[in-house]
Design a protein around this motif. Structure first.
Motif, PDB file in Angstrom:
ATOM      1  N   CYS A 279       8.265 -94.617  53.225  1.00  0.00           N
ATOM      2  CA  CYS A 279       9.115 -93.511  53.127  1.00  0.00           C
ATOM      3  C   CYS A 279      10.589 -93.634  52.980  1.00  0.00           C
ATOM      4  CB  CYS A 279       8.644 -92.229  54.337  1.00  0.00           C
ATOM      5  SG  CYS A 279       9.096 -92.701  55.695  1.00  0.00           S
ATOM      6  N   THR A 280      11.148 -94.760  53.718  1.00  0.00           N
ATOM      7  CA  THR A 280      12.297 -95.050  54.017  1.00  0.00           C
ATOM      8  C   THR A 280      13.065 -95.979  52.672  1.00  0.00           C
ATOM      9  OG1 THR A 280      11.766 -96.822  55.466  1.00  0.00           O
ATOM     10  CG2 THR A 280      12.746 -94.728  56.689  1.00  0.00           C
ATOM     11  N   GLY A 281      12.103 -96.359  51.946  1.00  0.00           N
ATOM     12  CA  GLY A 281      12.328 -97.116  50.729  1.00  0.00           C
ATOM     13  C   GLY A 281      13.559 -98.118  50.926  1.00  0.00           C
ATOM     14  N   GLY A 356       8.877 -85.642  52.291  1.00  0.00           N
ATOM     15  CA  GLY A 356       9.199 -84.275  51.786  1.00  0.00           C
ATOM     16  C   GLY A 356       9.995 -84.301  50.434  1.00  0.00           C
ATOM     17  N   PRO A 357      10.142 -83.249  49.688  1.00  0.00           N
ATOM     18  CA  PRO A 357       9.625 -81.976  50.384  1.00  0.00           C
ATOM     19  C   PRO A 357       8.271 -81.529  49.969  1.00  0.00           C
ATOM     20  CG  PRO A 357      11.203 -81.740  48.401  1.00  0.00           C
ATOM     21  CD  PRO A 357      11.393 -82.949  48.929  1.00  0.00           C
ATOM     22  N   ARG A 391      14.890 -84.202  53.238  1.00  0.00           N
ATOM     23  CA  ARG A 391      14.324 -85.414  52.907  1.00  0.00           C
ATOM     24  C   ARG A 391      15.276 -86.610  53.369  1.00  0.00           C
ATOM     25  NH1 ARG A 391      10.872 -87.614  49.081  1.00  0.00           N
ATOM     26  NH2 ARG A 391      11.380 -89.690  48.362  1.00  0.00           N
ATOM     27  N   ASN A 392      16.755 -86.781  52.818  1.00  0.00           N
ATOM     28  CA  ASN A 392      17.354 -87.923  52.959  1.00  0.00           C
ATOM     29  C   ASN A 392      17.990 -88.030  54.585  1.00  0.00           C
ATOM     30  OD1 ASN A 392      16.721 -89.095  50.731  1.00  0.00           O
ATOM     31  ND2 ASN A 392      18.086 -87.442  49.668  1.00  0.00           N
ATOM     32  N   ARG A 395      14.982 -89.682  56.262  1.00  0.00           N
ATOM     33  CA  ARG A 395      15.086 -90.870  56.042  1.00  0.00           C
ATOM     34  C   ARG A 395      15.966 -91.852  56.794  1.00  0.00           C
ATOM     35  NH1 ARG A 395      16.471 -91.835  50.935  1.00  0.00           N
ATOM     36  NH2 ARG A 395      15.351 -93.838  50.794  1.00  0.00           N
TER      37      ARG A 395
END
Lengths: 415, 415
Positions: A279-281, A356-357, A391-392, A395
């Motif tokens: 998820c943190t990409g 998310g979202p 979201r960010n 993250r």
């Protein structure tokens, strides 16, 4: 030398500020830096790109303060009009400086770019002003005196402003006001504790009128406790007391983000690291990579968004994914161990969650994140609930939370 | 209704703001909300918790503006002194309001908490002021008139301020200034062009006093051109003209970062992507991952700091690394092609460079970056010189530059 601080004002210029499209972050940064050299900001004024308003703001501030630091409006375009406003306040015109123009030409040439004619504007300064060099951009700053106040005018671009403040303005002020009470600032940095919890632990130290002044600012789960005093020993002593009371949430006694403290820790232990992120990409790897010299310990990063990549790159078993899902403690552990093994690193990190979202379910809602740290001796994992965060922000916090877990694992602190 | 906007000023109060421990974010939020109802902020003033300074700031602003919105200093503690400052500006005293006190008592009772004596302070208002209800806290706001200006005083706590602005202040202003021009903002976003170059292309549209108002702000190589007018059609028309003149540097007509535009482009073409990064260390992948729904196209990221990882993960040949070095166009191409192939993606990205501050040589100085984009039909590569940029600004710009190259490659624009 514990005399009253020298009064100062800060002036920020730009329609984007008065109209609210941008938030002015320069002024608070300047205020903090001034305080460290015994100059206390008493007023911040923000005006738009209006020549008469700018001139009036300079004049008014010069009647109240001994020091004025202004930022913004030094760009090459029509609406950048701070030079003109300053010249009007001085009752002077503008003067072309050939050496400024040469520098601008040189800067463009070095990048192989054509020079727009409009940049010529940046080679002009108000008559009576002298230039402040700008190593990071084409807009020079300038300094002049008005009604007995010394005025520094810097660009609004933070990286340019910051360097010119540190390299020119602060040294000049130290020289000009040698008797000013130098404020010494100690810092204690914490990750993952709330302002209220920290405030409760150190409430007595934060009492109004106390010396040192103790203040907390919190930004994105990182808390900065500032301990400021003209008495260097007192500031250091109280900072030590703050750090002792807060314990393991303290990751540094320097004003640095957690990635810097963790990179230093890895470098000091000569421990290599590999990071596997869902998820943190790539953000946890990117935070580490922000630290100069980290290449000696950052072996590799794996951005494994898909199950295929988790299987192919990290050796996560398809059975594990089928039975527990990609967002699970089991998967975080397998990612951390797989990254450690694939890269041949001392420390492996696994991060998986739902940013998310969309994508949340009743059992696995948006905000659920698992973080695992694999060392030779053991793999630790923790579950987080970041529900409600955008979201960010989520993250970013998850990536830094993983780095804090690396710190805790290496130091043998509880997760 | 295309009249001049009503002039307004914003006043933020608090030592934590003038000393720089906190950044004032209330003022920009208030400015944006005011502009939407045709009230244009022309000045923001921030003063500390000093009674005389607060009184002077109210008086000065009331002589310049028709509307003033103030925040901060309404709490129960000693240092909260905005009420006193406002009363001094009015030349009045303070008055106890029994109904305010009842509300505060009720609020504490509902939470089962004892009422500190200090809260009594919050039941006083300047004589001549009327209260603004606060649904989210104990501090009421108040409104009064001074020198023909209407003044609203709100708490500094953002959640309280925001609700009182929306529920009380904005409705009052709409009623009081029914003819005020509502402003519409259009945006054109560009990557990689200098402020000067953009300014030159649209200088005539940026002329002072023009309607729409056209302004540029630049942050980290991303330019935001705002086109603001009470005339909605005119704003849209001029925004179209700006975009047409600027051509391929425009990546969006919405106020979004380039990663969002590129992710949307990939999603709209159903084109999958894999990113291989050296100096950016995962940042390009992380930028893409910031966009909700990107998991449908972001197959994988490779943070290949070491040569070993470039060879093992991306199939870069040891011979290529030996003959050209890791920072070379050849290596960037091999990384892009290797990432595309390993991940089975439609688009591969390779980024390699020297972020500094160390590691530069005469042939390959700090700031040299190569970016390659591999598509099925061709691989494109470009060389950049980001010399002089601080390590992390360089990494951020290089990562976004790579995304801009993805955009250009997909759209068939020149690199």
């Amino acid at each position: 030398v514990n005399q009253a601080p020298i009064p100062a004002e800060i002036l920020a210029i730009g329609d984007e500020l008065t109209q609210g499209w941008n938030t002015d972050t320069n002024s608070s940064e300047i205020a903090r830096e001034l305080l460290a050299v015994g100059i206390a900001g008493s007023r911040i004024t923000i005006v738009g790109d209006e020549r008469a308003q700018i001139a009036a703001a300079f004049t008014e501030a010069s009647r109240r303060a001994q020091v004025i630091v202004a930022t913004g409006g030094l760009g090459p375009t029509e609406d950048d009009i701070t030079r003109e406003g300053a010249a009007d306040a001085l009752g002077a015109g503008q003067q072309f400086h050939a050496e400024l123009w040469d520098r601008i030409v040189e800067r463009f040439r070095a990048r192989g770019r054509a020079i727009p004619e409009s940049n010529k504007k940046q080679a002009f300064l108000p008559v009576g002003a002298s230039r402040i060099p700008n190593a990071n951009g084409t807009a020079p700053g300038f300094t002049f005196e008005l009604n007995g106040a010394v005025i520094f005018v810097l660009p609004g671009v933070p990286v340019e402003m910051r360097a010119m403040l540190a390299n020119f303005v602060l040294p000049q002020l130290r020289e000009r006001f040698p008797g000013a009470a130098r404020y010494h600032r100690n810092v204690v940095k914490c990750f993952g504790s709330s302002e209220a919890a920290i405030g409760e632990a150190i409430a007595d130290l934060m009492a109004r009128g106390a010396d040192p002044i103790v203040g907390i600012t919190v930004s994105r789960v990182t808390s900065t406790i500032s301990i400021v005093s003209a008495n260097e020993a007192a500031a250091a002593r109280v900072a030590g007391e703050v750090a002792a009371r807060l314990g393991p949430v303290v990751y540094s006694r320097r004003d640095e983000p957690i990635e810097q403290a963790v990179a230093q820790l890895l470098l000091s232990k000569n421990a290599t690291i590999a990071v596997a992120e869902s998820c943190t990409g790539g953000l946890a790897a990117a935070f580490l990579a922000s630290v100069p010299g980290v290449s000696a310990v950052l072996k590799e990063g794996f951005v494994t968004y898909s199950n295929d990549a988790k299987i192919a790159r990290l050796g996560v078993s398809p059975e594990l994914l089928a039975s527990h899902g990609a967002v699970s403690e089991e998967c975080a552990r397998a990612m951390a161990e797989g990254a450690r093994e694939a890269a041949g690193a001392d420390v492996g990190v696994g991060i998986t969650g739902i940013a998310g979202p969309g994508g949340g379910t009743r059992e696995k809602p948006v905000g659920l994140v698992f973080i695992a740290i694999a060392l030779a001796a053991e793999t630790r994992a923790a579950r987080y609930n970041f529900a409600g965060l955008e979201r960010n922000l989520l993250r970013e916090i998850a990536a830094r939370q993983a780095l804090d877990q690396v710190r805790r694992a290496i130091l043998g602190l509880p997760a």
